[in-house]
Design a protein around this motif. Structure first.
Motif, mmCIF file in Angstrom:
data_model
loop_
_atom_site.group_PDB
_atom_site.id
_atom_site.type_symbol
_atom_site.label_atom_id
_atom_site.label_comp_id
_atom_site.label_asym_id
_atom_site.label_seq_id
_atom_site.Cartn_x
_atom_site.Cartn_y
_atom_site.Cartn_z
ATOM 1 N N GLU A 278 45.107 8.092 -28.622
ATOM 2 C CA GLU A 278 46.327 7.329 -28.915
ATOM 3 C C GLU A 278 46.103 5.843 -29.123
ATOM 4 N N PHE A 279 44.953 5.327 -28.677
ATOM 5 C CA PHE A 279 44.626 3.925 -28.959
ATOM 6 C C PHE A 279 43.649 3.806 -30.125
ATOM 7 N N GLY A 280 43.137 4.944 -30.600
ATOM 8 C CA GLY A 280 42.429 4.958 -31.867
ATOM 9 C C GLY A 280 40.951 4.633 -31.853
ATOM 10 N N VAL A 281 40.306 4.536 -30.692
ATOM 11 C CA VAL A 281 38.873 4.258 -30.648
ATOM 12 C C VAL A 281 38.110 5.548 -30.950
ATOM 13 N N VAL B 119 47.152 -2.134 -23.020
ATOM 14 C CA VAL B 119 47.091 -2.313 -24.475
ATOM 15 C C VAL B 119 46.771 -3.765 -24.812
ATOM 16 N N ASP B 120 47.404 -4.695 -24.098
ATOM 17 C CA ASP B 120 47.157 -6.115 -24.350
ATOM 18 C C ASP B 120 45.698 -6.478 -24.072
ATOM 19 N N GLN B 121 45.122 -5.929 -22.980
ATOM 20 C CA GLN B 121 43.730 -6.228 -22.653
ATOM 21 C C GLN B 121 42.786 -5.704 -23.738
ATOM 22 N N LEU B 122 43.028 -4.487 -24.191
ATOM 23 C CA LEU B 122 42.193 -3.925 -25.248
ATOM 24 C C LEU B 122 42.307 -4.738 -26.540
ATOM 25 N N LYS C 166 45.775 -0.201 -32.876
ATOM 26 C CA LYS C 166 45.127 0.828 -33.707
ATOM 27 C C LYS C 166 44.628 0.248 -35.035
ATOM 28 N N ALA C 167 45.278 -0.787 -35.515
ATOM 29 C CA ALA C 167 44.789 -1.443 -36.736
ATOM 30 C C ALA C 167 43.420 -2.066 -36.496
ATOM 31 N N GLU C 168 43.162 -2.507 -35.252
ATOM 32 C CA GLU C 168 41.868 -3.083 -34.911
ATOM 33 C C GLU C 168 40.844 -2.000 -34.577
ATOM 34 N N GLY D 139 33.360 4.214 -29.438
ATOM 35 C CA GLY D 139 33.472 3.742 -28.062
ATOM 36 C C GLY D 139 33.223 4.842 -27.049
ATOM 37 N N LEU D 140 32.778 4.426 -25.861
ATOM 38 C CA LEU D 140 32.551 5.338 -24.738
ATOM 39 C C LEU D 140 33.230 4.740 -23.519
#
Length: 310
Positions: free
Chosen positions: A209-212, A297-300, A175-177, A184-185
């Motif tokens: 929840e991942f913040g995009v 999460v790691d891939q993102l 989420k910091a990134e 994003g789409l």
């Protein structure tokens, strides 16, 4: 001085043996109340024979080292491929149980989720059933509850908490990134069709929840998303385009060819090299599983690392 043993010694020895046996005898198993998406299911004891129609649950059980006695017939993700061979009995499809096969295994617990949830009542006539369907409005929260539920049933809570602490830390770092990454789409491609998913939808975890930040906040939250075209993608012009290739998840991918066209090449995402093909098996088939969540999460996080020139 007599060498004879005291006459009460045999009685004391016998009593000690009885007490010792009582202390090492296994305690009677306590019943377990399991809360899940449909309420509460009572288990007489920790299950020994478990079958699951839900790949997210299979993922979590596998990660925690819990044996599984039966699984559906499906093209398994590579990391779960060992369950596809004949050594693991098959119990039907993700949607349609083979009731005879389930009954033959005499399970102590049956696990269903979204695709198989309509079979809850029918399967309950065979064995106790729990429904671990995810809540799209709280994907990570409901996934972590399901992981804790399975861990608690089988005495694996310490292992689960260690893994969940790592996951939560990874999400915070991601989420910091994403907070500075732009809009994003996320689209799912199958055949020559595409659907887009916004906040609150099946894949809305990307935003909520991942913040995009969503490129289109007005997308419908229907289970199958909203049908979109290449023209829509160009008009929306996301900074990041995330793609789930459904056909790749079940054996043959087509999304790369579908998106490689003049319209999509005109988007910011394409021009900056920010088109990300998400692992389809982990997002489409096993989303919500302990291993799948961490890997997603790691891939993102890897995809969104700052690139030179951007």
């Amino acid at each position: 001085m007599s060498n004879a043993a005291p006459r009460h010694a045999p009685l004391r020895l016998a009593a000690a043996l009885v007490l010792g046996l009582a202390l090492i005898a296994p305690a009677e198993a306590e019943p377990i109340s399991v809360e899940h998406a449909r309420g509460t299911t009572e288990l007489a004891a920790p299950p020994k024979t478990v079958v699951t129609f839900d790949l997210a649950s299979l993922d979590t059980l596998d990660a925690l080292g819990i044996p599984v006695a039966g699984v559906p017939v499906i093209a398994m993700p590579a990391y779960l491929a060992r369950y596809a061979d004949d050594a693991t009995p098959k119990i039907g499809s993700l949607f349609e149980p083979d009731f005879e096969a389930v009954n033959a295994l005499q399970p102590d617990l049956v696990i269903v989720a979204s695709r198989s949830a309509p079979q809850f009542e029918a399967l309950s006539r065979i064995a106790p059933v729990i429904d671990l369907t995810l809540d799209p409005a709280d994907t990570i929260g409901s996934a972590e509850r399901n992981i804790r539920t399975l861990a608690g049933i089988f005495g694996k809570s310490p292992e689960a908490e260690t893994a969940l602490a790592r996951l939560d830390g990874s999400i915070a770092d991601l989420k910091a990134e994403t907070a500075k990454a732009g809009r994003g789409l996320i689209v799912l491609a199958t055949g020559n069709r595409m659907s887009a998913f916004g906040p609150g939808s099946r894949f809305g975890v990307l935003h909520s929840e991942f913040g995009v930040a969503p490129a289109d906040p007005k997308l419908a939250t229907a289970i199958h998303g909203e049908a979109v075209s290449n023209e829509y993608i160009l008009e929306t012009n996301p900074d990041w385009l995330f793609v789930i290739d459904r056909d790749a998840a079940i054996g043959q991918g087509t999304a790369a060819a579908l998106l490689d066209n003049e319209l999509v090449r005109g988007t910011t995402a394409w021009r900056k090299g920010q088109v990300v093909y998400l692992d389809p098996a982990r997002w489409y088939l096993a989303g919500g599983g302990l291993t799948a969540l961490q890997a997603s999460v790691d891939q993102l996080a890897e995809a969104m690392k700052p690139k030179a020139g951007n």
